[in-house]
Design a protein around this motif. Sequence first.
Motif, PDB file in Angstrom:
ATOM      1  N   ASN A  50      10.229 -38.892 -28.591  1.00 26.63           N
ATOM      2  CA  ASN A  50       9.899 -39.796 -27.360  1.00 26.63           C
ATOM      3  C   ASN A  50       8.977 -39.609 -26.660  1.00 26.63           C
ATOM      4  O   ASN A  50       8.864 -38.979 -25.799  1.00 26.63           O
ATOM      5  CB  ASN A  50      11.401 -39.669 -26.670  1.00 26.63           C
ATOM      6  CG  ASN A  50      11.602 -40.855 -25.646  1.00 26.63           C
ATOM      7  OD1 ASN A  50      10.982 -41.919 -25.762  1.00 26.63           O
ATOM      8  ND2 ASN A  50      12.425 -40.506 -24.588  1.00 26.63           N
ATOM      9  N   ALA A  82       3.386 -44.981 -30.250  1.00 19.86           N
ATOM     10  CA  ALA A  82       4.646 -44.569 -29.658  1.00 19.86           C
ATOM     11  C   ALA A  82       5.692 -44.907 -30.684  1.00 19.86           C
ATOM     12  O   ALA A  82       6.578 -44.108 -31.037  1.00 19.86           O
ATOM     13  CB  ALA A  82       4.850 -45.205 -28.552  1.00 19.86           C
ATOM     14  N   ARG A 127       3.033 -37.580 -23.693  1.00 17.06           N
ATOM     15  CA  ARG A 127       2.259 -38.738 -22.925  1.00 17.06           C
ATOM     16  C   ARG A 127       1.213 -39.115 -23.878  1.00 17.06           C
ATOM     17  O   ARG A 127       0.344 -38.472 -24.256  1.00 17.06           O
ATOM     18  CB  ARG A 127       2.165 -38.803 -21.455  1.00 17.06           C
ATOM     19  CG  ARG A 127       1.124 -39.631 -21.092  1.00 17.06           C
ATOM     20  CD  ARG A 127       0.648 -39.489 -19.478  1.00 17.06           C
ATOM     21  NE  ARG A 127       1.967 -39.528 -18.792  1.00 17.06           N
ATOM     22  CZ  ARG A 127       1.698 -39.774 -17.416  1.00 17.06           C
ATOM     23  NH1 ARG A 127       0.533 -39.722 -17.012  1.00 17.06           N
ATOM     24  NH2 ARG A 127       2.702 -40.065 -16.661  1.00 17.06           N
ATOM     25  N   GLU A 171       6.108 -41.244 -23.729  1.00 16.72           N
ATOM     26  CA  GLU A 171       5.855 -42.131 -22.662  1.00 16.72           C
ATOM     27  C   GLU A 171       4.377 -42.865 -22.912  1.00 16.72           C
ATOM     28  O   GLU A 171       3.566 -42.112 -23.228  1.00 16.72           O
ATOM     29  CB  GLU A 171       5.992 -41.666 -21.488  1.00 16.72           C
ATOM     30  CG  GLU A 171       5.066 -40.836 -20.934  1.00 16.72           C
ATOM     31  CD  GLU A 171       5.442 -40.091 -19.514  1.00 16.72           C
ATOM     32  OE1 GLU A 171       6.450 -40.346 -19.101  1.00 16.72           O
ATOM     33  OE2 GLU A 171       4.340 -39.906 -18.902  1.00 16.72           O
ATOM     34  N   ALA A 225       1.048 -44.186 -20.987  1.00 16.73           N
ATOM     35  CA  ALA A 225       0.550 -44.309 -19.809  1.00 16.73           C
ATOM     36  C   ALA A 225      -0.925 -45.179 -19.969  1.00 16.73           C
ATOM     37  O   ALA A 225      -1.764 -44.524 -20.639  1.00 16.73           O
ATOM     38  CB  ALA A 225       0.201 -42.964 -19.252  1.00 16.73           C
ATOM     39  N   THR A 284       1.391 -49.098 -28.506  1.00 16.14           N
ATOM     40  CA  THR A 284       2.924 -49.139 -28.695  1.00 16.14           C
ATOM     41  C   THR A 284       3.139 -48.717 -30.114  1.00 16.14           C
ATOM     42  O   THR A 284       4.091 -48.256 -30.497  1.00 16.14           O
ATOM     43  CB  THR A 284       3.386 -50.558 -28.538  1.00 16.14           C
ATOM     44  OG1 THR A 284       2.775 -51.544 -29.189  1.00 16.14           O
ATOM     45  CG2 THR A 284       3.551 -50.759 -26.995  1.00 16.14           C
ATOM     46  N   SER A 337       8.300 -42.465 -32.941  1.00 14.86           N
ATOM     47  CA  SER A 337       9.693 -42.253 -32.604  1.00 14.86           C
ATOM     48  C   SER A 337      10.294 -41.961 -33.940  1.00 14.86           C
ATOM     49  O   SER A 337      11.377 -41.517 -33.938  1.00 14.86           O
ATOM     50  CB  SER A 337       9.806 -43.535 -32.033  1.00 14.86           C
ATOM     51  OG  SER A 337       9.858 -44.649 -32.972  1.00 14.86           O
TER      52      SER A 337
END
Length: 267
Positions: free
Chosen positions: A204, A195, A178, A206, A208, A192, A199
């Motif tokens: 992967n 993330a 996370r 998430e 928050a 983002t 990736s």
Amino acid sequence: MKSIMVHAGGDNAFESRLQAGLDLARRFHGHMSLILPRPTQDYVAFDMFGGAHFVAEAFEAAEKEREKLCTRIDARLQAEDVPWDWQIFDGTTSDALINAGRLADVLVMSLNPAGTAGTARAWISDVVTASRTPVLAIPAKAAPLSFERAMVAYDGGFEAANALRAALPLLQAASFVRISEIEMVPEQFPVTDAATYLSRHGINAEIAVAAKGDQSVEERLLAEAKAWTPDFLVMGAYGHGRWRETLFGGVTRFMLGELGIPVLLAH
């Protein structure tokens, strides 16, 4: 993480550091080096006239204790399936660990050995900022490392990005990742992007996003961590400079004192 350095010593928190080093070496098929500082300056005495002399008897007694520690740990590690060695460095604890960390993938240190809470945080900050080696800071009474749940504190800064890169092996080993954002990050470095970066490494994660509200950033981050219960936290260290965090507090100092789980720090 193939080259794993562990701060060795006779303090009450060494067992947790040693166990963390073994856990890392097993998980990543790495080599564990036990770094034993030898602070020779501690054995220099000064008199009222400004003179100084080396207290050989005290140094020799300390050397015997270090030899006993090495012998005891060697006997224990014979039964482990991890390659290890000892590295002894003269100088202060901080200098020894900074020198040892030049070619380390991670350096395992303690958050809060008994009687040295402030000193331990000073050692961590010295090592993280001077050597740029990522530090895995372990609570004094920590359980064996778990790689199941990883939380990344992200604010768009260089330190957070460096911590994210340094933690890639740990994050790839985690089942759940996370990325927590407490405040709006600069538009050119949104959460983002973090993330997306992960990736590309097969992770992967998430996202928050938590509103800061009337809490400080560190209080909100601590609340998020306690609610999600990660096994370890990844965060950048001393983003506002050590001098400012020393004077006014700050996220790094607060989290090191309050979180109670392993924290991977990078600057």
